[in-house]
Design an enzyme around this catalytic site. Structure first.
Site, short mmCIF file in Angstrom:
data_model
loop_
_atom_site.label_atom_id
_atom_site.label_comp_id
_atom_site.label_asym_id
_atom_site.label_seq_id
_atom_site.Cartn_x
_atom_site.Cartn_y
_atom_site.Cartn_z
CB SER A 284 1.91 9.38 28.74
OG SER A 284 2.62 8.66 29.56
CG HIS B 93 -0.65 9.40 33.76
ND1 HIS B 93 0.62 8.59 34.10
CD2 HIS B 93 -0.18 9.56 32.17
CE1 HIS B 93 1.34 8.40 33.08
NE2 HIS B 93 0.86 8.63 32.09
CG HIS C 12 2.06 2.28 40.22
ND1 HIS C 12 2.16 1.33 39.14
CD2 HIS C 12 2.59 3.50 39.51
CE1 HIS C 12 2.70 1.77 38.10
NE2 HIS C 12 3.00 2.91 38.05
NE ARG D 39 8.85 5.46 38.09
CZ ARG D 39 7.64 5.60 37.48
NH1 ARG D 39 7.69 6.14 36.35
NH2 ARG D 39 6.55 5.41 38.24
CG ASP E 59 3.83 11.54 39.93
OD1 ASP E 59 4.74 11.76 39.23
OD2 ASP E 59 2.90 10.67 39.54
C1 LIG Z 1 -2.24 5.58 40.67
C2 LIG Z 1 -3.69 5.12 40.88
C3 LIG Z 1 -4.43 5.95 40.14
C4 LIG Z 1 -3.94 3.66 40.61
O1 LIG Z 1 -5.32 3.26 40.55
P1 LIG Z 1 -5.82 1.86 40.50
O2 LIG Z 1 -5.02 0.88 40.15
O3 LIG Z 1 -7.32 1.80 40.56
O4 LIG Z 1 -5.46 1.81 42.26
P2 LIG Z 1 -6.16 0.51 43.15
O5 LIG Z 1 -6.75 -0.49 42.49
O6 LIG Z 1 -5.24 0.34 44.36
O7 LIG Z 1 -7.54 1.31 43.73
C5 LIG Z 1 -8.23 0.62 44.88
C6 LIG Z 1 -9.05 1.83 45.57
O8 LIG Z 1 -7.82 2.22 46.32
C7 LIG Z 1 -8.20 3.87 46.19
N1 LIG Z 1 -6.80 4.35 46.34
C8 LIG Z 1 -5.66 3.95 45.47
N2 LIG Z 1 -4.60 4.69 45.69
C9 LIG Z 1 -4.93 5.76 46.68
C10 LIG Z 1 -4.53 6.95 47.44
N3 LIG Z 1 -3.08 7.11 47.00
N4 LIG Z 1 -4.95 7.25 48.25
C11 LIG Z 1 -6.21 7.11 48.52
N5 LIG Z 1 -7.01 6.15 48.15
C12 LIG Z 1 -6.25 5.23 46.91
C13 LIG Z 1 -8.51 3.86 44.78
O9 LIG Z 1 -9.03 5.40 44.76
C14 LIG Z 1 -9.73 2.70 44.95
O10 LIG Z 1 -10.93 3.13 45.58
P3 LIG Z 1 -12.22 2.93 45.30
O11 LIG Z 1 -12.29 1.46 45.35
O12 LIG Z 1 -13.22 3.50 46.10
O13 LIG Z 1 -12.67 3.33 43.81
C15 LIG Z 1 -4.03 5.41 42.35
O14 LIG Z 1 -3.44 4.63 43.44
C16 LIG Z 1 -4.23 6.83 42.81
O15 LIG Z 1 -5.21 7.40 42.49
N6 LIG Z 1 -2.98 7.42 43.46
C17 LIG Z 1 -2.94 8.68 43.57
C18 LIG Z 1 -2.57 9.67 42.55
C19 LIG Z 1 -1.26 9.37 41.89
O16 LIG Z 1 -0.36 9.06 42.58
N7 LIG Z 1 -1.02 8.95 40.55
C20 LIG Z 1 0.32 8.87 39.91
C21 LIG Z 1 0.61 7.44 39.26
S1 LIG Z 1 1.98 7.01 38.93
#
Ligand SMILES: CC(C)(COP(=O)(O)OP(=O)(O)OC[C@H]1O[C@@H](n2cnc3c(N)ncnc32)[C@H](O)[C@@H]1OP(=O)(O)O)[C@@H](O)C(=O)NCCC(=O)NCCS
Length: 437
Positions: free
Chosen positions: A240, A270, A316, A325, A371
């Site tokens: 955002s 997000h 994250h 937070r 979240d």
């Molecule tokens: C926030 C988020 C998008 C960060 O993404 P990122 O920087 O790519 O995260 P990572 O580098 O740790 O990801 C590596 C792997 O772990 C997985 N992973 C990360 N968080 C995860 C979670 N909460 N549950 C399951 N798997 C997760 C990713 O999907 C990725 O899998 P892949 O290699 O098969 O694609 C990710 O942690 C996520 O999807 N979290 C859940 C949604 C969420 O809470 N979003 C709000 C963020 S403020």
């Protein structure tokens, strides 16, 4: 207007500081970029600058150098309240100094003088089909105000670029003032079938939101102030904030920029994660007919992961520890709703899920982000409509992105335009790098 004068005072020293840094050290390397990063969502490439907030991977957010507990302690509060005036936070983000009570109240007063929303805006929102998600309504409502942009008008008239920040600050104060009324209009029409009352001039920003949305209790006023504060800013690379920055770099005004930012916030990775997270908790309660045992919850978390889904609210892009937070909202819950079923479950999830994610070994950050709990607190006070949670996030986020945009214009930040390459070019770069010299 004191905040404008104060901002004007700060501009020359910052302009000189940046000018000198770029002139004397412009060719100093900040980072190197790998092929994985180019293909990997530009993760961790140091290529943005903001002085408004910084996310340390292990410590979490600092607003203008202050941690969340410091901000909560230092900012002025309404009489008898535990959580500070939102106006004081906006002052801190914009000016970079802890405000006095008078400074905070001055911003609150500016908002009161600017918070009228023309009738047609709610009309636009209300005429959208009933099954429209509140984020398109929010985004549309904001765009409907664009015709009032003082920046766009002054730009059309011909404005010196040194003055860009002035109408941008005006627009930012206008939009931050009105955005809670737009949100309340959506909430009341969509979920309650009536109209939000006008803002009450005797209430502060957070309390006014509680009043307009129809939950005028002291606790929900406290939560509203805290919620907007916590969601305000998270440095510049998140979807955002970065969207708003990018759109504004084309000299689009705050209405265009913030509306675009909200479309990014709507994504499940997000801002939508807060509603996804609450849905996940509800699924747990439904499946186990209440709060499950630790072992049952562990099994449920594994089922989620094994079906290829993420556990929302955990992980994250930058953080590598529990999001402060999250911790702050957890404290709020412990104080005001320790026996709430959902709150108890969120606590248990915090106990169980990080271990499960660590065992799975994929997520770089197994800890909760904001979240994982924010929806639980809203639900407790009666905001049970999950779809609305991203709008609440959006109100807070406007405080941060608008402060950033005003500064970007003050410092003459240019059009953002990174360079792209083709896959073949990257293959050639890769081969050259691996060839023996
Ligand atoms: C926030 C988020 C998008 C960060 O993404 P990122 O920087 O790519 O995260 P990572 O580098 O740790 O990801 C590596 C792997 O772990 C997985 N992973 C990360 N968080 C995860 C979670 N909460 N549950 C399951 N798997 C997760 C990713 O999907 C990725 O899998 P892949 O290699 O098969 O694609 C990710 O942690 C996520 O999807 N979290 C859940 C949604 C969420 O809470 N979003 C709000 C963020 S403020």
């Amino acid at each position: 207007m004191k905040i404008k004068d104060k901002f004007a005072e700060k501009v020359p020293e910052w302009r000189e500081r940046v000018r000198k840094l770029v002139k004397d050290y412009g060719d100093v390397k900040v980072d190197e970029v790998t092929i994985s990063q180019v293909y990997g969502g530009m993760r961790n490439i140091k290529s943005l600058v903001t002085d408004i907030s910084y996310v340390d991977p292990n410590e979490g957010i600092r607003f203008r150098g202050y941690t969340i507990p410091e901000v909560l302690e230092k900012l002025p509060k309404p009489p008898g309240a535990k959580y500070p005036y939102v106006g004081g936070l906006y002052y801190l983000l914009l000016i970079g100094e802890i405000p006095t009570e008078e400074d905070a109240l001055e911003v609150e007063q500016e908002w009161k003088e600017r918070n009228d929303v023309p009738e047609y805006v709610c009309g636009v929102i209300n005429r959208m089909p009933d099954d429209t998600h509140p984020i398109p309504q929010f985004s549309q409502g904001i765009l409907a105000l664009q015709r009032n942009s003082k920046f766009a008008k002054r730009y059309q008239e011909g404005m010196n670029r040194d003055e860009y920040w002035e109408p941008m600050l005006e627009d930012s104060l206008d939009l931050t003032a009105k955005v809670t009324s737009i949100a309340a209009c959506i909430y009341r029409h969509k979920y309650k079938g009536d109209e939000a009352p006008p803002p009450d001039p005797n209430l502060d920003y957070g309390a006014n939101f509680a009043h307009m949305v129809g939950i005028p209790t002291k606790e929900y006023e406290e939560l509203s102030r805290l919620y907007f504060l916590l969601h305000s800013d998270h440095e510049s690379g998140n979807v955002s904030a970065h969207t708003a920055h990018l759109v504004a770099s084309a000299l689009s005004d705050i209405y265009f920029s913030f509306s675009a930012a909200m479309n990014g916030l709507a994504g499940p990775l997000h801002g939508l994660a807060n509603q996804e997270s609450l849905r996940w908790l509800m699924d747990v309660l439904e499946k186990f007919n209440g709060v499950p045992s630790k072992e049952e919850l562990e099994g449920f978390a594994w089922d989620t992961l094994n079906s290829g889904l993420v556990i929302p609210g955990y992980g994250h892009g930058v953080l590598r520890k529990t999001d402060p937070r999250f911790s702050t909202l957890l404290e709020f819950g412990k104080q005001y709703m320790p026996d709430d079923k959902l709150f108890k479950l969120a606590n248990l999830v915090y106990d169980v899920v990080p271990q499960v994610l660590m065992e799975q070994g994929k997520a770089k950050d197994p800890w909760p982000n904001v979240d994982a709990i924010s929806g639980v607190l809203q639900y407790h006070y009666g905001v049970k409509e999950f779809d609305f949670y991203t709008v609440l996030f959006g109100i807070g986020r406007l405080l941060g992105v608008s402060a950033n945009i005003v500064w970007a214009r003050a410092l003459g930040q240019p059009l953002e335009r990174p360079k792209s390459l083709t896959t073949q070019m990257l293959e050639e770069i890769a081969i050259q790098a691996k060839e023996p010299a």
